[in-house]
Design a protein around this motif. Structure first.
Motif, short mmCIF file in Angstrom:
data_model
loop_
_atom_site.label_atom_id
_atom_site.label_comp_id
_atom_site.label_asym_id
_atom_site.label_seq_id
_atom_site.Cartn_x
_atom_site.Cartn_y
_atom_site.Cartn_z
N ASP A 234 0.69 -1.23 0.08
CA ASP A 234 0.08 -0.01 -0.05
C ASP A 234 0.97 1.36 -0.01
OD1 ASP A 234 -2.39 1.63 -0.02
OD2 ASP A 234 -3.11 0.75 1.95
N LEU A 235 0.43 2.46 -0.30
CA LEU A 235 0.93 3.70 -0.27
C LEU A 235 0.68 4.57 0.96
CD1 LEU A 235 0.98 4.37 -4.18
CD2 LEU A 235 2.82 3.19 -2.80
N ASP A 236 1.74 5.12 1.40
CA ASP A 236 1.41 6.14 2.41
C ASP A 236 1.96 7.37 1.70
OD1 ASP A 236 1.57 8.03 4.56
OD2 ASP A 236 2.69 6.33 5.79
N TRP A 237 1.82 8.57 2.18
CA TRP A 237 2.00 9.86 1.36
C TRP A 237 2.92 10.80 2.04
CZ3 TRP A 237 0.91 9.67 -3.79
CH2 TRP A 237 -0.06 8.70 -4.23
N GLY A 238 3.75 11.62 1.38
CA GLY A 238 4.51 12.88 2.10
C GLY A 238 4.37 13.77 0.87
N ALA A 239 4.61 15.26 1.58
CA ALA A 239 4.81 16.35 0.82
C ALA A 239 6.23 16.35 0.03
CB ALA A 239 4.42 17.39 1.54
N TYR A 240 6.18 16.75 -1.24
CA TYR A 240 7.21 16.87 -1.98
C TYR A 240 7.56 18.56 -1.48
CZ TYR A 240 10.17 17.69 -6.20
OH TYR A 240 11.44 17.94 -7.00
N ALA A 241 9.23 18.44 -1.17
CA ALA A 241 9.82 19.66 -0.79
C ALA A 241 10.98 19.82 -1.77
CB ALA A 241 10.31 19.59 0.60
N GLY A 242 11.09 19.27 -2.86
CA GLY A 242 12.22 19.63 -3.77
C GLY A 242 13.13 18.38 -3.69
N GLN A 243 13.77 18.29 -5.15
CA GLN A 243 14.66 17.03 -5.28
C GLN A 243 15.45 16.68 -4.09
OE1 GLN A 243 16.22 16.88 -9.34
NE2 GLN A 243 14.65 18.00 -10.16
N ASP A 244 16.00 17.76 -3.46
CA ASP A 244 17.17 17.34 -2.38
C ASP A 244 16.32 16.78 -1.04
OD1 ASP A 244 19.00 18.60 -3.61
OD2 ASP A 244 18.93 20.69 -2.80
N ALA A 245 15.10 16.76 -1.14
CA ALA A 245 14.32 16.18 0.05
C ALA A 245 13.67 14.73 -0.23
CB ALA A 245 13.17 16.97 0.50
#
Length: 191
Positions: free
Chosen positions: A77-88
């Motif tokens: 299954d998939l959890d989710w997180g916010a994208y904060a740029g490629q460095d993150a």
């Protein structure tokens, strides 16, 4: 068999091929009204020879769109997180499966996808009915079922190469059609 054929074609793509098509893919996707008006977009980070998504993720992020990225859980299954740029982003190896780039920040839970105005889906092909052929792991089938159970109605968009819009893909009763396919050459809409 169709999965093997498409993966074989993709395996012959060079890093330059993927990079060159990623810009065109981002341009086409950003023209979609569904993305132009979106406040939250669930997306993914492409890996290997998948159609490149980083340019699109960066453009959405620069627009102020909240971009949610998946983190694969042990049960697929998939959890989710916010994208904060490629460095993150961090490369995570999931057992015998492929390594994925996942967000490093706080996990928001599997239901976070329900907040999305649009969901960008990976795939291997889509057919004239809008039926998407995935890799067969079922992660996005779970996401689509979760959205349906919640009564959420985001735009469902699959990102592909031009040759991956085909006449017909195998479909099962639980499969759900997408609303559009975006390729470097353009957009194909489905009912």
């Amino acid at each position: 068999m169709l999965r093997r054929e498409i993966l074989s074609v993709r395996s012959r793509l060079t890093a330059d091929d993927v990079r060159e098509t990623a810009g065109a893919l981002a341009d086409r996707a950003l023209e979609l009204p569904e993305l132009a008006h979106a406040r939250t977009v669930a997306a993914y980070v492409s890996v290997g020879s998948e159609p490149g998504t980083l340019a699109l993720l960066d453009a959405l992020h620069a627009r102020g769109v909240r971009v949610l990225l998946p983190a694969l859980m042990a049960d697929n299954d998939l959890d989710w997180g916010a994208y904060a740029g490629q460095d993150a982003l961090v490369r995570v190896q999931h057992g015998g499966k492929m390594a994925l780039l996942e967000p490093t920040g706080e996990r928001l839970g599997p239901a976070a996808v329900q907040e999305a105005d649009a969901v960008l889906l990976p795939g291997l092909a889509v057919d004239a009915r809008g039926m998407r052929l995935g890799r067969g792991g079922g992660s996005y089938d779970r996401v689509l079922a979760r959205l349906e159970r919640a009564g959420a109605g985001p735009a469902l968009v699959v990102l592909l190469y031009d040759t991956e819009v085909v006449e017909r893909v195998p479909a099962e009763a639980h499969d759900r059609p997408v609303h559009a396919a975006v390729t470097p050459a353009g957009v194909r809409r489905f009912r």
